[in-house]
Design a protein around this motif. Structure first.
Motif, mmCIF file in Angstrom:
data_model
loop_
_atom_site.group_PDB
_atom_site.id
_atom_site.type_symbol
_atom_site.label_atom_id
_atom_site.label_comp_id
_atom_site.label_asym_id
_atom_site.label_seq_id
_atom_site.Cartn_x
_atom_site.Cartn_y
_atom_site.Cartn_z
ATOM 1 N N ARG A 9 0.862 -1.191 0.000
ATOM 2 C CA ARG A 9 0.000 0.000 0.000
ATOM 3 C C ARG A 9 0.897 1.239 0.000
ATOM 4 N N PRO A 10 1.289 1.709 -1.174
ATOM 5 C CA PRO A 10 2.262 2.803 -1.271
ATOM 6 C C PRO A 10 1.834 4.083 -0.573
ATOM 7 N N THR A 11 0.553 4.448 -0.674
ATOM 8 C CA THR A 11 0.100 5.692 -0.055
ATOM 9 C C THR A 11 0.216 5.622 1.461
ATOM 10 N N ASP A 12 -0.253 4.519 2.029
ATOM 11 C CA ASP A 12 -0.178 4.360 3.485
ATOM 12 C C ASP A 12 1.279 4.324 3.946
ATOM 13 N N PHE A 13 2.101 3.607 3.199
ATOM 14 C CA PHE A 13 3.515 3.505 3.538
ATOM 15 C C PHE A 13 4.164 4.891 3.548
ATOM 16 N N ALA A 14 3.918 5.677 2.517
ATOM 17 C CA ALA A 14 4.519 7.010 2.410
ATOM 18 C C ALA A 14 4.013 7.942 3.497
ATOM 19 N N ARG A 15 2.740 7.852 3.833
ATOM 20 C CA ARG A 15 2.203 8.731 4.884
ATOM 21 C C ARG A 15 2.793 8.389 6.245
ATOM 22 N N ARG A 16 2.913 7.111 6.533
ATOM 23 C CA ARG A 16 3.511 6.725 7.818
ATOM 24 C C ARG A 16 4.977 7.153 7.863
ATOM 25 N N LEU A 17 5.682 6.929 6.767
ATOM 26 C CA LEU A 17 7.097 7.284 6.721
ATOM 27 C C LEU A 17 7.287 8.798 6.828
ATOM 28 N N GLY A 18 6.460 9.538 6.105
ATOM 29 C CA GLY A 18 6.596 10.992 6.129
ATOM 30 C C GLY A 18 6.239 11.597 7.463
ATOM 31 N N THR A 19 5.257 11.029 8.142
ATOM 32 C CA THR A 19 4.801 11.566 9.419
ATOM 33 C C THR A 19 5.641 11.067 10.595
ATOM 34 N N GLY A 20 6.057 9.799 10.521
ATOM 35 C CA GLY A 20 6.734 9.202 11.669
ATOM 36 C C GLY A 20 8.179 8.822 11.464
ATOM 37 N N GLY A 21 8.722 9.010 10.259
ATOM 38 C CA GLY A 21 10.105 8.625 10.021
ATOM 39 C C GLY A 21 10.294 7.132 10.232
ATOM 40 N N LEU A 22 11.353 6.769 10.979
ATOM 41 C CA LEU A 22 11.634 5.355 11.200
ATOM 42 C C LEU A 22 10.571 4.687 12.062
ATOM 43 N N ILE A 23 9.892 5.454 12.899
ATOM 44 C CA ILE A 23 8.758 4.869 13.633
ATOM 45 C C ILE A 23 7.685 4.449 12.633
ATOM 46 N N GLY A 24 7.388 5.321 11.690
ATOM 47 C CA GLY A 24 6.398 5.002 10.671
ATOM 48 C C GLY A 24 6.830 3.849 9.794
ATOM 49 N N PHE A 25 8.122 3.736 9.528
ATOM 50 C CA PHE A 25 8.648 2.625 8.737
ATOM 51 C C PHE A 25 8.337 1.303 9.426
ATOM 52 N N GLY A 26 8.594 1.237 10.732
ATOM 53 C CA GLY A 26 8.299 0.019 11.484
ATOM 54 C C GLY A 26 6.812 -0.245 11.598
ATOM 55 N N GLU A 27 6.030 0.812 11.828
ATOM 56 C CA GLU A 27 4.582 0.641 11.936
ATOM 57 C C GLU A 27 3.977 0.181 10.616
ATOM 58 N N SER A 28 4.570 0.610 9.511
ATOM 59 C CA SER A 28 4.043 0.173 8.219
ATOM 60 C C SER A 28 4.281 -1.324 8.007
ATOM 61 N N TYR A 29 5.363 -1.860 8.573
ATOM 62 C CA TYR A 29 5.569 -3.310 8.518
ATOM 63 C C TYR A 29 4.546 -4.019 9.401
ATOM 64 N N MET A 30 4.313 -3.474 10.586
ATOM 65 C CA MET A 30 3.326 -4.061 11.495
ATOM 66 C C MET A 30 1.941 -4.090 10.864
ATOM 67 N N ALA A 31 1.622 -3.038 10.095
ATOM 68 C CA ALA A 31 0.298 -2.937 9.460
ATOM 69 C C ALA A 31 0.197 -3.739 8.175
ATOM 70 N N GLY A 32 1.343 -4.203 7.657
ATOM 71 C CA GLY A 32 1.325 -4.939 6.404
ATOM 72 C C GLY A 32 1.386 -4.064 5.174
ATOM 73 N N ASP A 33 1.773 -2.804 5.331
ATOM 74 C CA ASP A 33 1.922 -1.931 4.167
ATOM 75 C C ASP A 33 3.085 -2.387 3.289
ATOM 76 N N TRP A 34 4.078 -3.019 3.892
ATOM 77 C CA TRP A 34 5.158 -3.632 3.118
ATOM 78 C C TRP A 34 5.572 -4.934 3.779
ATOM 79 N N THR A 35 6.141 -5.805 3.007
ATOM 80 C CA THR A 35 6.573 -7.089 3.526
ATOM 81 C C THR A 35 7.808 -7.552 2.770
ATOM 82 N N ALA A 36 8.411 -8.633 3.233
ATOM 83 C CA ALA A 36 9.615 -9.176 2.604
ATOM 84 C C ALA A 36 9.755 -10.633 3.005
ATOM 85 N N SER A 37 10.217 -11.448 2.072
ATOM 86 C CA SER A 37 10.466 -12.851 2.398
ATOM 87 C C SER A 37 11.672 -12.984 3.318
ATOM 88 N N ASP A 38 12.617 -12.056 3.202
ATOM 89 C CA ASP A 38 13.812 -12.047 4.048
ATOM 90 C C ASP A 38 14.010 -10.622 4.574
#
Length: 427
Positions: free
Chosen positions: A78-107
């Protein structure tokens, strides 16, 4: 070993808004939209040069590598959600976006390691000067005063002994192991933890009759091994869950007459000791209280006595730049914590105490392997973690914490050291 990729739907993953309000709610409003545009541009710029393949739902791919190299995949759901969390929260938003499933990774470790390696340059230098205007400071209620510290410790270590049992080895040791060889295997972890503990006890010259103080009990393995050497052990912790299990383990080993475990702040300890051992506890002390911590060690140690300290360290320049920053780790994992640098430890001890460094071992690659084994075991026991009562958001949060930490050591951004001090002259 990478874990199977969690294929997430594009619609929002169910997140309990009462338990995880900042994960359930995507930042909204004009400020969030503007911040998202800036964050998106900065992220794409950084990702394109980091050796990570970033895939977007519209087919956009960043970071295409050479044909003979397979890059780690970061999938933006979810690019929009990911960008909003990152822009508003920085690295906190980066981690929260993983928790929310906005981005994922096999590794996730392979994805996060290049980011960790370039931590100081992800944001262009001119924009870094604006850091103090956009990054939140640590909350006053999480500063490690004597009133706050017990709550900070409880929020992590009192989650559940059963939770930690799902991924720790039989020794229930929650700090870096010291392996005989790398890469490590699960079957070697308990022995490697014993090796780490024995090296600390040897370094502090702990033997029959030694009056030993342990600051930070953990779940009791060091107490037991020290008492088995004939030491008289006093151990202090602020975690009720840890104290309960540690006492049970000491009693089961028939060593209750040699070990006392108290629910006590390190600042309130009295007496005089031949040796002090503290394993990865300084990280929970907080920057403002490092002078107090080392003065306390100095006060409690007899002249000529030894301190064996195991500490996670970070680069000095990054420590000074981020020491007042509120991070994702603070918010979700270790409130009030701060990693020291080697320089900060050396300067503080030399300026304020009679403690002088006599030995140092650095073994960060061993922590990377320790964390890998914990993470793989945690993921493998996801159903058991759920049965204990921890929801899917918590499980993603904990996996991210372990992966994020492992990436720090893989990249060399973090290190772990055993540092031995001798108390020289009385001040």
């Amino acid at each position: 070993m990478s874990t199977p990729e969690l294929e997430l739907p594009t619609q929002r993953v169910s997140v309990d808004p009462h338990r995880w309000p900042d994960v359930a709610q995507v930042p909204a409003g004009p400020r969030a939209r503007v911040a998202a545009v800036v964050a998106d541009r900065l992220f794409r710029r950084a990702a394109a040069r980091l050796g990570v393949r970033v895939e977007y739902p519209d087919g956009t791919v960043l970071g295409v590598g050479p044909p003979d190299r397979i890059l780690p995949r970061m999938i933006i759901r979810r690019p929009t959600d990911f960008a909003r969390r990152l822009g508003t929260g920085g690295l906190i938003g980066f981690g929260e976006s993983y928790m929310a499933g906005d981005w994922t990774a096999s590794d996730p470790v392979a994805v996060l390691t290049p980011f960790a390696a370039e931590m100081g340059s992800l944001i262009p230098r001119p924009l870094q000067r604006l850091r103090r205007f956009v990054v939140a400071p640590q909350p006053a209620e999480e500063r490690n005063t004597e009133q706050n510290t017990r709550s900070n410790i409880s929020r992590h270590y009192d989650l559940s002994n059963a939770l930690f049992n799902t991924f720790l080895d039989r020794s229930m040791t929650y700090s870096s192991a010291l392996f005989d060889e790398l890469p490590a295997h699960w079957d070697a972890l308990a022995t490697a933890q014993e090796r780490k503990i024995d090296r600390l006890l040897d370094a502090a010259n702990v033997g029959p009759g030694t009056r030993l103080l342990e600051i930070g009990t953990g779940w009791g393995e060091l107490c037991v091994r020290a008492a088995q050497r004939g030491a008289i052990v006093r151990s202090v912790t602020l975690s009720e869950e840890q104290r309960t299990l540690a006492r049970d383990r000491v009693a089961a080993a028939g060593l209750s007459d040699r070990v006392q475990i108290a629910l006590l702040d390190y600042r309130a300890v009295d007496g005089e000791y031949d040796a002090i051992v503290s394993v990865e506890m300084i990280e929970a002390v907080g920057y403002d209280y490092w002078p107090t911590y080392f003065r306390t060690l100095d006060r409690l140690l007899r002249p000529g006595g030894l301190v064996a300290l195991q500490a996670i360290t970070m680069p000095h320049d990054r420590m000074t730049e981020t020491r007042d920053t509120y991070t994702w780790i603070h918010k979700y994992v270790f409130p009030g914590g701060m990693l020291p640098s080697t320089e900060s430890i050396d300067v503080t001890t030399r300026a304020l105490t009679s403690l002088r460094t006599v030995d140092r071992l650095q073994f960060g690659e061993h922590y990377a392997e320790t964390l890998r084994l914990w993470r793989e075991r945690f993921v493998a026991h996801a159903d058991q973690v759920a049965e204990i009562g921890f929801d899917a958001t918590f499980r993603r949060m904990w996996e991210f914490y372990l992966a994020y930490s492992e990436a720090g050591f893989r990249s060399g951004y973090l290190d772990v050291q055993q540092i031995v001090f001798r108390k020289e002259n009385q001040r």
